[in-house]
Write a protein that holds these residues in place. Structure first.
Motif, PDB file in Angstrom:
ATOM      1  N   UNK A  33       0.850  -1.191   0.000  1.00  0.00           N
ATOM      2  CA  UNK A  33       0.000   0.000   0.000  1.00  0.00           C
ATOM      3  C   UNK A  33       0.883   1.237   0.000  1.00  0.00           C
ATOM      4  N   UNK A  34       0.753   2.062  -1.038  1.00  0.00           N
ATOM      5  CA  UNK A  34       1.473   3.330  -1.166  1.00  0.00           C
ATOM      6  C   UNK A  34       0.565   4.445  -0.667  1.00  0.00           C
ATOM      7  N   UNK A  35       1.075   5.672  -0.515  1.00  0.00           N
ATOM      8  CA  UNK A  35       0.238   6.766   0.021  1.00  0.00           C
ATOM      9  C   UNK A  35      -1.048   7.014  -0.757  1.00  0.00           C
ATOM     10  N   UNK A  36      -1.004   6.861  -2.098  1.00  0.00           N
ATOM     11  CA  UNK A  36      -2.199   7.183  -2.893  1.00  0.00           C
ATOM     12  C   UNK A  36      -2.704   6.021  -3.734  1.00  0.00           C
ATOM     13  N   UNK A  37      -2.067   4.852  -3.621  1.00  0.00           N
ATOM     14  CA  UNK A  37      -2.483   3.728  -4.464  1.00  0.00           C
ATOM     15  C   UNK A  37      -1.935   2.428  -3.900  1.00  0.00           C
ATOM     16  N   UNK A  38      -2.398   1.344  -4.480  1.00  0.00           N
ATOM     17  CA  UNK A  38      -1.800   0.039  -4.190  1.00  0.00           C
ATOM     18  C   UNK A  38      -0.885  -0.313  -5.349  1.00  0.00           C
ATOM     19  N   UNK A  39       0.219  -0.979  -5.054  1.00  0.00           N
ATOM     20  CA  UNK A  39       1.136  -1.419  -6.096  1.00  0.00           C
ATOM     21  C   UNK A  39       1.195  -2.940  -6.055  1.00  0.00           C
ATOM     22  N   UNK A  40       0.831  -3.572  -7.159  1.00  0.00           N
ATOM     23  CA  UNK A  40       0.877  -5.030  -7.254  1.00  0.00           C
ATOM     24  C   UNK A  40       2.284  -5.424  -7.700  1.00  0.00           C
ATOM     25  N   UNK A  41       3.037  -6.015  -6.800  1.00  0.00           N
ATOM     26  CA  UNK A  41       4.443  -6.348  -7.055  1.00  0.00           C
ATOM     27  C   UNK A  41       4.612  -7.599  -7.886  1.00  0.00           C
ATOM     28  N   UNK A  42       3.631  -8.479  -7.864  1.00  0.00           N
ATOM     29  CA  UNK A  42       3.757  -9.766  -8.532  1.00  0.00           C
ATOM     30  C   UNK A  42       3.174  -9.770  -9.934  1.00  0.00           C
ATOM     31  N   UNK A  43       2.663  -8.657 -10.403  1.00  0.00           N
ATOM     32  CA  UNK A  43       2.057  -8.616 -11.733  1.00  0.00           C
ATOM     33  C   UNK A  43       3.136  -8.680 -12.803  1.00  0.00           C
ATOM     34  N   UNK A  44       2.919  -9.547 -13.782  1.00  0.00           N
ATOM     35  CA  UNK A  44       3.844  -9.667 -14.898  1.00  0.00           C
ATOM     36  C   UNK A  44       3.092  -9.560 -16.202  1.00  0.00           C
ATOM     37  N   UNK A  45       3.774  -9.841 -17.299  1.00  0.00           N
ATOM     38  CA  UNK A  45       3.156  -9.784 -18.612  1.00  0.00           C
ATOM     39  C   UNK A  45       2.051 -10.826 -18.773  1.00  0.00           C
ATOM     40  N   UNK A  46       2.152 -11.909 -18.003  1.00  0.00           N
ATOM     41  CA  UNK A  46       1.196 -13.013 -18.147  1.00  0.00           C
ATOM     42  C   UNK A  46      -0.019 -12.859 -17.249  1.00  0.00           C
ATOM     43  N   UNK A  47      -0.001 -11.914 -16.319  1.00  0.00           N
ATOM     44  CA  UNK A  47      -1.135 -11.796 -15.380  1.00  0.00           C
ATOM     45  C   UNK A  47      -1.144 -10.423 -14.766  1.00  0.00           C
TER      46      UNK A  47
END
Length: 147
Positions: free
Chosen positions: A133-147
């Motif tokens: 969780x970032x100050x203004x958004x969520x960051x999906x760390x595991x997202x890749x080109x396939x998903x």
């Protein structure tokens, strides 16, 4: 080499009601796991185990069994603390490793993860993403080109 991975534990989001009511905090990391099924949608551990993961916090445990020492070296070099299955060990050319693997589990260096199943004849699948969780958004760390 040292791997930066850690057994996924700690912050999680349960897929069922009745869990701990904890507020998500900025800067924290979370594992979001879901389990899909063609059955009733209720999974439980069952059957013979094929998936394993080295325990991140196990520390040094002396091993007497040569096969266990040898296998631990293979695990350290190839997986670190990432999950692996017996099929991966087979592909690496490991032979007659089951007693060594059992020993690693028995002493707490490796954790066994039995398969999650639903009703007989159904299929189940596990999906997981890691987010922060970032100050203004969520960051999906595991997202890749396939998903």
């Amino acid at each position: 080499p040292t791997h930066p991975y850690q057994h996924h534990a700690g912050n999680g989001v349960p897929m069922v009601k009745g869990g701990e009511a904890t507020k998500m905090e900025e800067g924290e990391f979370y594992a979001i796991e879901t389990f899909g099924s063609t059955g009733k949608g209720v999974v439980h551990e069952d059957l013979e185990c094929s998936h394993y993961m080295k325990n991140f916090d196990a520390g040094h445990i002396p091993l007497r069994m040569a096969k266990a020492k040898e296998l631990l070296g293979v695990i350290d070099r190839n997986f670190g603390t990432l999950a692996f299955c017996r099929r991966y060990l087979d592909r690496l050319g490991c032979k007659q490793y089951l007693l060594g693997l059992k020993n690693l589990c028995d002493v707490g260096l490796v954790q066994a993860y039995p398969p999650l199943v639903d009703v007989k004849g159904s299929y189940t699948a596990q999906y997981e993403h890691t987010l922060v969780l970032r100050p203004t958004r969520k960051e999906v760390l595991s997202r890749g080109d396939d998903y």
